[in-house]
Scaffold this motif. Structure first.
Motif, PDB file in Angstrom:
ATOM      1  N   GLY A  13      -1.240  -6.320 -15.350  1.00 30.26           N
ATOM      2  CA  GLY A  13      -1.937  -7.208 -14.424  1.00 30.26           C
ATOM      3  C   GLY A  13      -1.119  -7.603 -13.229  1.00 30.26           C
ATOM      4  O   GLY A  13      -1.609  -8.338 -12.361  1.00 30.26           O
ATOM      5  N   GLY A  14       0.146  -7.158 -13.134  1.00 28.90           N
ATOM      6  CA  GLY A  14       1.006  -7.523 -12.014  1.00 28.90           C
ATOM      7  C   GLY A  14       0.566  -6.884 -10.713  1.00 28.90           C
ATOM      8  O   GLY A  14      -0.160  -5.895 -10.688  1.00 28.90           O
ATOM      9  N   ARG A  15       1.037  -7.468  -9.627  1.00 32.49           N
ATOM     10  CA  ARG A  15       0.663  -6.972  -8.300  1.00 32.49           C
ATOM     11  C   ARG A  15       1.672  -5.949  -7.768  1.00 32.49           C
ATOM     12  O   ARG A  15       2.875  -6.138  -7.887  1.00 32.49           O
ATOM     13  N   VAL A  16       1.143  -4.880  -7.194  1.00 32.00           N
ATOM     14  CA  VAL A  16       1.965  -3.888  -6.509  1.00 32.00           C
ATOM     15  C   VAL A  16       1.634  -3.985  -5.023  1.00 32.00           C
ATOM     16  O   VAL A  16       0.522  -3.670  -4.598  1.00 32.00           O
ATOM     17  N   PHE A  17       2.590  -4.440  -4.230  1.00 34.40           N
ATOM     18  CA  PHE A  17       2.420  -4.578  -2.788  1.00 34.40           C
ATOM     19  C   PHE A  17       2.799  -3.260  -2.129  1.00 34.40           C
ATOM     20  O   PHE A  17       3.882  -2.716  -2.373  1.00 34.40           O
ATOM     21  N   VAL A  18       1.905  -2.739  -1.316  1.00 31.72           N
ATOM     22  CA  VAL A  18       2.079  -1.418  -0.712  1.00 31.72           C
ATOM     23  C   VAL A  18       2.314  -1.600   0.778  1.00 31.72           C
ATOM     24  O   VAL A  18       1.430  -2.066   1.502  1.00 31.72           O
ATOM     25  N   ASP A  19       3.499  -1.260   1.246  1.00 31.81           N
ATOM     26  CA  ASP A  19       3.897  -1.506   2.625  1.00 31.81           C
ATOM     27  C   ASP A  19       4.303  -0.201   3.297  1.00 31.81           C
ATOM     28  O   ASP A  19       5.413   0.292   3.094  1.00 31.81           O
ATOM     29  N   GLY A  20       3.377   0.397   4.054  1.00 31.13           N
ATOM     30  CA  GLY A  20       3.706   1.602   4.809  1.00 31.13           C
ATOM     31  C   GLY A  20       3.132   2.881   4.243  1.00 31.13           C
ATOM     32  O   GLY A  20       3.375   3.951   4.784  1.00 31.13           O
TER      33      GLY A  20
END
Length: 332
Positions: free
Chosen positions: A142-149
């Motif tokens: 359930g954790g968040r994966v932040f996608v940058d780029g």
């Protein structure tokens, strides 16, 4: 801030999980983009972690997002316990390296694919001793994966044999390499002809590379030096909140920078943005001066030590502990 080549190399290199969209629960600090569920295991956020007010590397005492309806994670095996513990959140960033644009974690460490893994369907074949040398990128359910780029469509998750949740890129499980000691290094690239860094499009970079030109990192132009209490103790940061460092190999009386060659590829000299003095917050003015560089910029010094920023470090409030092995100390 523009990224610059993170490591020079001169070596020959040997040659999904379906994303299921769902509604995420309300978040106390809403990110720039609403998260979507990826296979019921993670929440994808098309924005950097800073947009949600998060700092550090995802292992701080920040409450984890509510778990999905998946069954509880089984107790990890001894081999899995030897690898990195699951993070509460993960950020995937894109940085420029000598082999092209590569994917790193939030602290700037390179992420790799394993050619023996399956991408369709995703499955990890790296367990036991392999997972010790190549720690999987684990995240709490359930954790968040932040996608940058990069594209969120290229990111997913897979259950490992021990029950842990591992982030996937382009369908392939993602790993770090224990032999990379500072952000930006690519010591695992091409290892055993099966380990390759991820490109920004999610594909392994497995093309043959004979030589790469060594290029020094562009200066880290900053207008302000700020002293603050970070997660790992007192630090000095630049305009972006990135921790600044001193190099043990430099001279301090008189001040001189001795960071050259590969060192200069991985570490940016901190220079005054406008060409003059930098503003100071929480730092005595008599501690700060600068060196004149050949390009006309002023390399800022603290107590006589030239300051640097790691070129691939995207984190804030965090010290790269492993950098001490190579003679780097966080400025305080």
């Amino acid at each position: 801030m523009a990224r610059t080549p993170a490591r020079a190399m001169a070596a020959p290199l040997a040659a999904a999980l379906l994303l299921m969209t769902g509604c995420a629960g309300a978040e106390p600090a809403a990110p720039a983009a609403a998260p979507v569920l990826a296979g019921g295991e993670i929440q994808l956020v098309d924005a950097p972690a800073s947009s949600a007010g998060l700092t550090g590397d995802g292992r701080a005492d920040e409450p984890a997002p509510a778990a999905t309806t998946q069954s509880p994670t089984p107790a990890p095996s001894t081999a899995a316990a030897d690898a990195a513990a699951p993070a509460k959140w993960v950020q995937l960033s894109v940085n420029q390296a000598a082999i092209g644009a590569t994917v790193t974690d939030v602290t700037g460490f390179s992420l790799y694919s394993f050619a023996k893994d399956s991408a369709d369907p995703p499955a990890s074949q790296c367990t036991g001793e392999c997972a010790t040398s190549w720690p999987p990128v684990l995240i709490q359910p359930g954790g968040r994966v932040f996608v940058d780029g990069m594209q969120t469509d290229d990111v997913g998750a897979v259950r490992r044999p021990d029950g842990g949740v591992q982030v996937t890129i382009g369908g392939r499980p993602a790993y770090r390499f224990s032999g990379d000691t500072v952000p930006g290094e690519l010591n695992g690239q091409g290892a055993d002809g099966t380990w390759f860094a991820f490109a920004a499009d999610g594909k392994p970079i497995d093309a043959l590379i004979s030589t790469a030109e060594l290029k020094a990192a562009k200066p880290d132009r900053t207008g302000t030096l700020t002293a603050k209490d970070g997660k790992d103790g007192p630090i000095v940061v630049d305009d972006d909140g990135a921790t600044l460092y001193r190099f043990d190999g430099d001279d301090t009386d008189p001040p001189a920078s001795n960071c050259k060659g590969t060192c200069a590829v991985l570490w940016q000299p901190v220079v005054a943005k406008s060409g003059g003095k930098v503003k100071l917050k929480g730092i005595d003015e008599d501690r700060v001066w600068w060196l004149s560089r050949k390009d006309g910029t002023k390399h800022v010094t603290l107590d006589g030590s030239p300051l640097y920023r790691n070129v691939a470090d995207s984190s804030t409030d965090t010290i790269i502990a492993s950098a001490a092995v190579q003679g780097w100390t966080a400025a305080r």
